[in-house]
Design an enzyme around this catalytic site. Structure first.
Site, PDB file in Angstrom:
ATOM      1  N   PHE A  19     -77.132 -69.762  19.933  1.00 22.55           N
ATOM      2  CA  PHE A  19     -76.089 -69.426  18.741  1.00 22.55           C
ATOM      3  C   PHE A  19     -75.999 -70.629  18.027  1.00 22.55           C
ATOM      4  O   PHE A  19     -74.794 -70.608  17.042  1.00 22.55           O
ATOM      5  CB  PHE A  19     -74.577 -68.738  19.445  1.00 22.55           C
ATOM      6  CG  PHE A  19     -74.614 -67.438  19.496  1.00 22.55           C
ATOM      7  CD1 PHE A  19     -74.194 -66.496  18.648  1.00 22.55           C
ATOM      8  CD2 PHE A  19     -75.422 -66.654  20.591  1.00 22.55           C
ATOM      9  CE1 PHE A  19     -74.255 -65.076  18.707  1.00 22.55           C
ATOM     10  CE2 PHE A  19     -75.407 -65.458  20.863  1.00 22.55           C
ATOM     11  CZ  PHE A  19     -74.838 -64.360  19.975  1.00 22.55           C
ATOM     12  N   HIS A  78     -82.648 -79.470  29.330  1.00 26.88           N
ATOM     13  CA  HIS A  78     -81.224 -78.926  29.398  1.00 26.88           C
ATOM     14  C   HIS A  78     -80.497 -79.633  30.780  1.00 26.88           C
ATOM     15  O   HIS A  78     -81.209 -80.135  31.537  1.00 26.88           O
ATOM     16  CB  HIS A  78     -81.271 -77.531  29.490  1.00 26.88           C
ATOM     17  CG  HIS A  78     -81.513 -76.507  28.343  1.00 26.88           C
ATOM     18  ND1 HIS A  78     -80.692 -76.448  27.410  1.00 26.88           N
ATOM     19  CD2 HIS A  78     -82.849 -76.217  27.560  1.00 26.88           C
ATOM     20  CE1 HIS A  78     -81.030 -75.882  26.354  1.00 26.88           C
ATOM     21  NE2 HIS A  78     -82.238 -75.644  26.568  1.00 26.88           N
ATOM     22  N   GLY A 138     -84.138 -69.094  27.066  1.00 22.56           N
ATOM     23  CA  GLY A 138     -84.388 -68.138  26.103  1.00 22.56           C
ATOM     24  C   GLY A 138     -84.836 -68.723  24.752  1.00 22.56           C
ATOM     25  O   GLY A 138     -85.401 -68.032  24.195  1.00 22.56           O
ATOM     26  N   LYS A 178     -78.494 -75.260  34.298  1.00 20.74           N
ATOM     27  CA  LYS A 178     -78.997 -74.313  33.366  1.00 20.74           C
ATOM     28  C   LYS A 178     -79.668 -73.287  34.277  1.00 20.74           C
ATOM     29  O   LYS A 178     -80.766 -73.866  34.808  1.00 20.74           O
ATOM     30  CB  LYS A 178     -79.469 -74.698  32.029  1.00 20.74           C
ATOM     31  CG  LYS A 178     -80.247 -73.388  31.187  1.00 20.74           C
ATOM     32  CD  LYS A 178     -80.332 -73.910  29.898  1.00 20.74           C
ATOM     33  CE  LYS A 178     -80.851 -72.781  28.953  1.00 20.74           C
ATOM     34  NZ  LYS A 178     -80.103 -71.672  28.806  1.00 20.74           N
ATOM     35  N   GLY A 229     -73.894 -64.641  24.265  1.00 21.73           N
ATOM     36  CA  GLY A 229     -74.670 -65.832  24.312  1.00 21.73           C
ATOM     37  C   GLY A 229     -75.510 -66.173  25.583  1.00 21.73           C
ATOM     38  O   GLY A 229     -76.050 -67.125  25.786  1.00 21.73           O
ATOM     39  N   THR A 230     -75.191 -65.295  26.521  1.00 22.86           N
ATOM     40  CA  THR A 230     -76.057 -65.459  27.680  1.00 22.86           C
ATOM     41  C   THR A 230     -77.344 -65.148  27.472  1.00 22.86           C
ATOM     42  O   THR A 230     -77.819 -64.264  26.759  1.00 22.86           O
ATOM     43  CB  THR A 230     -75.331 -64.507  28.888  1.00 22.86           C
ATOM     44  OG1 THR A 230     -73.982 -64.542  28.814  1.00 22.86           O
ATOM     45  CG2 THR A 230     -76.050 -64.758  30.064  1.00 22.86           C
ATOM     46  N   THR A 231     -78.414 -65.931  28.310  1.00 20.25           N
ATOM     47  CA  THR A 231     -79.734 -65.957  28.178  1.00 20.25           C
ATOM     48  C   THR A 231     -80.263 -65.586  29.496  1.00 20.25           C
ATOM     49  O   THR A 231     -79.677 -65.454  30.488  1.00 20.25           O
ATOM     50  CB  THR A 231     -80.474 -67.126  27.839  1.00 20.25           C
ATOM     51  OG1 THR A 231     -80.401 -68.081  28.762  1.00 20.25           O
ATOM     52  CG2 THR A 231     -80.141 -67.623  26.377  1.00 20.25           C
TER      53      THR A 231
END
Length: 230
Positions: free
Chosen positions: A105, A137, A147, A141, A77-79
């Site tokens: 996700f 965000h 992403g 972040k 789930g890393t962008t």
């Protein structure tokens, strides 16, 4: 019987994954972060053949390549790392393992993206409407635009909207994430918005993807397998 699971990245989402894992049939056997990722091995994995990775853009590609070499199917789930996707795909193919990756996700965020794509296809036929994409965000972040916002913009373009598309981002406080898509004309404004109330949605989506990935080979984008999840 619980499935052994490794968590790579012990931040806020990683801790939620650990907390919720038993509800999805997993037992966390190993946890890795920047301090101990160099010790990744068959022994330190303690039998885990599935991993969930939420780390950083620089760390994700080598993490995914190393996990593949060890025969571990991974949900990432890393962008902010997709420039390295061809190299990661090659590692996955060489190892015969599987990867599910995605900009977001959250199940709701992915359903939102489908609604955005549908709307964009309609607005593409009406030249009086211009579009924008905006997000906010939490201040920690790493990537901006995120992403998720880049993915939404690409889906808008892929839906046939070929006019100028402005992206903007804000980073502040502890906000888990809001994404807004707007279409504006001289007569009116139409907006579509998704707001995450917490990071729990990201953890739940990752765990459902981890259930799905068992026995699979190859690299898959989360949004493409959404309809196959239990």
């Amino acid at each position: 019987m619980s499935v052994p699971l490794a968590i790579v990245g012990c931040g806020k989402v990683g801790r939620l994954v650990e907390q919720l894992a038993p509800e999805y049939g997993f037992a966390v056997r190993a946890k890795f972060n920047s301090a101990n990722i160099a010790s990744l091995s068959p022994q330190s994995l303690a039998g885990a053949r599935v991993a969930i990775e939420f780390s950083t853009p620089l760390a994700a590609p080598p993490n995914l390549q190393n996990l593949a070499a060890l025969g571990v199917n991974t949900v990432c789930g890393t962008t902010g790392w997709l420039a390295m996707l061809p190299d990661v795909r090659a590692a996955i193919a060489s190892a015969g393992t599987a990867l599910v990756y995605g900009a977001n996700f959250s199940i709701g965020a992915n359903l939102f993206a489908q609604a955005v794509a549908s709307a964009a296809a309609t607005f593409a036929k009406h030249p009086e409407y211009e579009a924008w994409c905006w997000e906010i965000h939490h201040s920690a972040k790493k990537d901006a635009p995120s992403g998720t916002l880049n993915s939404l913009a690409q889906q808008i373009r892929d839906s046939g909207y070929a006019r100028t598309l402005t992206l903007s981002s804000n980073r502040a406080g502890a906000h888990p994430g809001t994404h807004e898509i707007g279409f504006d004309s001289a007569a009116d404004t139409i907006t579509l918005r998704h707001t995450a109330r917490s990071r729990e949605g990201f953890a739940l989506g990752a765990l459902r993807a981890a259930q799905w990935i068992a026995g699979k080979e190859g690299a898959y984008e989360f949004r493409d397998i959404l309809g196959e999840l239990n």
